[in-house]
Motif scaffolding. Sequence first.
Motif, short mmCIF file in Angstrom:
data_model
loop_
_atom_site.label_atom_id
_atom_site.label_comp_id
_atom_site.label_asym_id
_atom_site.label_seq_id
_atom_site.Cartn_x
_atom_site.Cartn_y
_atom_site.Cartn_z
N SER A 1 5.38 3.98 -11.96
CA SER A 1 4.76 2.70 -11.64
C SER A 1 5.44 2.09 -10.42
N VAL A 2 4.75 1.21 -9.75
CA VAL A 2 5.36 0.49 -8.62
C VAL A 2 6.52 -0.35 -9.13
N ASP A 3 6.36 -0.94 -10.31
CA ASP A 3 7.44 -1.72 -10.90
C ASP A 3 8.69 -0.87 -11.08
N GLU A 4 8.53 0.32 -11.63
CA GLU A 4 9.66 1.22 -11.83
C GLU A 4 10.30 1.58 -10.49
N LEU A 5 9.47 1.82 -9.51
CA LEU A 5 9.93 2.22 -8.19
C LEU A 5 10.73 1.12 -7.50
N LEU A 6 10.26 -0.12 -7.60
CA LEU A 6 10.86 -1.22 -6.85
C LEU A 6 11.86 -2.06 -7.64
N ARG A 7 11.88 -1.91 -8.93
CA ARG A 7 12.76 -2.75 -9.76
C ARG A 7 14.22 -2.54 -9.38
N ASP A 8 14.95 -3.65 -9.29
CA ASP A 8 16.38 -3.61 -8.97
C ASP A 8 17.15 -3.89 -10.26
N ASP A 9 17.56 -2.84 -10.94
CA ASP A 9 18.27 -3.00 -12.21
C ASP A 9 19.74 -3.37 -12.00
N THR A 10 20.18 -3.41 -10.75
CA THR A 10 21.57 -3.78 -10.49
C THR A 10 21.76 -5.29 -10.50
N ASN A 11 20.66 -6.06 -10.47
CA ASN A 11 20.74 -7.52 -10.50
C ASN A 11 20.70 -7.97 -11.96
N PRO A 12 21.84 -8.46 -12.51
CA PRO A 12 21.87 -8.82 -13.92
C PRO A 12 21.13 -10.11 -14.25
N THR A 13 20.77 -10.90 -13.26
CA THR A 13 20.09 -12.16 -13.49
C THR A 13 18.59 -11.92 -13.65
N PRO A 14 18.04 -12.20 -14.84
CA PRO A 14 16.59 -11.98 -15.00
C PRO A 14 15.80 -12.98 -14.18
N PRO A 15 14.62 -12.62 -13.77
CA PRO A 15 13.79 -13.55 -13.00
C PRO A 15 13.45 -14.79 -13.83
N GLN A 16 13.45 -15.92 -13.19
CA GLN A 16 13.14 -17.16 -13.86
C GLN A 16 11.65 -17.48 -13.71
N PRO A 17 11.03 -18.02 -14.76
CA PRO A 17 9.61 -18.37 -14.65
C PRO A 17 9.41 -19.51 -13.67
N ASN B 1 0.83 -1.21 0.00
CA ASN B 1 0.00 0.00 0.00
C ASN B 1 0.86 1.26 0.00
N THR B 2 1.94 1.23 0.75
CA THR B 2 2.84 2.38 0.80
C THR B 2 3.54 2.56 -0.54
N ALA B 3 3.95 1.48 -1.17
CA ALA B 3 4.57 1.57 -2.48
C ALA B 3 3.60 2.16 -3.51
N LEU B 4 2.34 1.79 -3.42
CA LEU B 4 1.32 2.37 -4.31
C LEU B 4 1.20 3.88 -4.09
N ARG B 5 1.20 4.29 -2.83
CA ARG B 5 1.12 5.73 -2.53
C ARG B 5 2.35 6.46 -3.05
N LEU B 6 3.54 5.88 -2.82
CA LEU B 6 4.78 6.48 -3.31
C LEU B 6 4.74 6.64 -4.82
N ALA B 7 4.34 5.59 -5.52
CA ALA B 7 4.27 5.64 -6.98
C ALA B 7 3.30 6.73 -7.44
N GLY B 8 2.19 6.86 -6.74
CA GLY B 8 1.23 7.91 -7.09
C GLY B 8 1.81 9.30 -6.91
N ILE B 9 2.48 9.52 -5.81
CA ILE B 9 3.08 10.83 -5.54
C ILE B 9 4.19 11.14 -6.53
N LEU B 10 5.00 10.12 -6.87
CA LEU B 10 6.14 10.32 -7.76
C LEU B 10 5.79 10.14 -9.23
N ASN B 11 4.51 9.84 -9.51
CA ASN B 11 4.04 9.68 -10.88
C ASN B 11 4.88 8.65 -11.65
#
Length: 72
Positions: free
Chosen positions: A53-69, A41-51
């Motif tokens: 997405s939650v994905d953009e806000l929380l994504r860790d681009d420093t991890n080179p290993t893509p998520p596995q299905p 819920n807090t991440a949703l509020r942060l994303a709204g204030i910062l205009n």
Amino acid sequence: MKLREIRENRGIKASVLAAKMAVDVTTITRWETGARVPDVNTALRLAGILNCSVDELLRDDTNPTPPQPLEA
């Protein structure tokens, strides 16, 4: 978490974001450093204030290993 990068790109001070979120500025710092992670819920509020997405806000681009299905 890219919170600090997004916040700074929007020109928002940590103290201003803290006031909008009704939290202490140290909470913002902890989220930005990864010492704490906001709940959904807090991440949703942060994303709204910062205009962003939650994905953009929380994504860790420093991890080179893509998520596995998940296997069925």
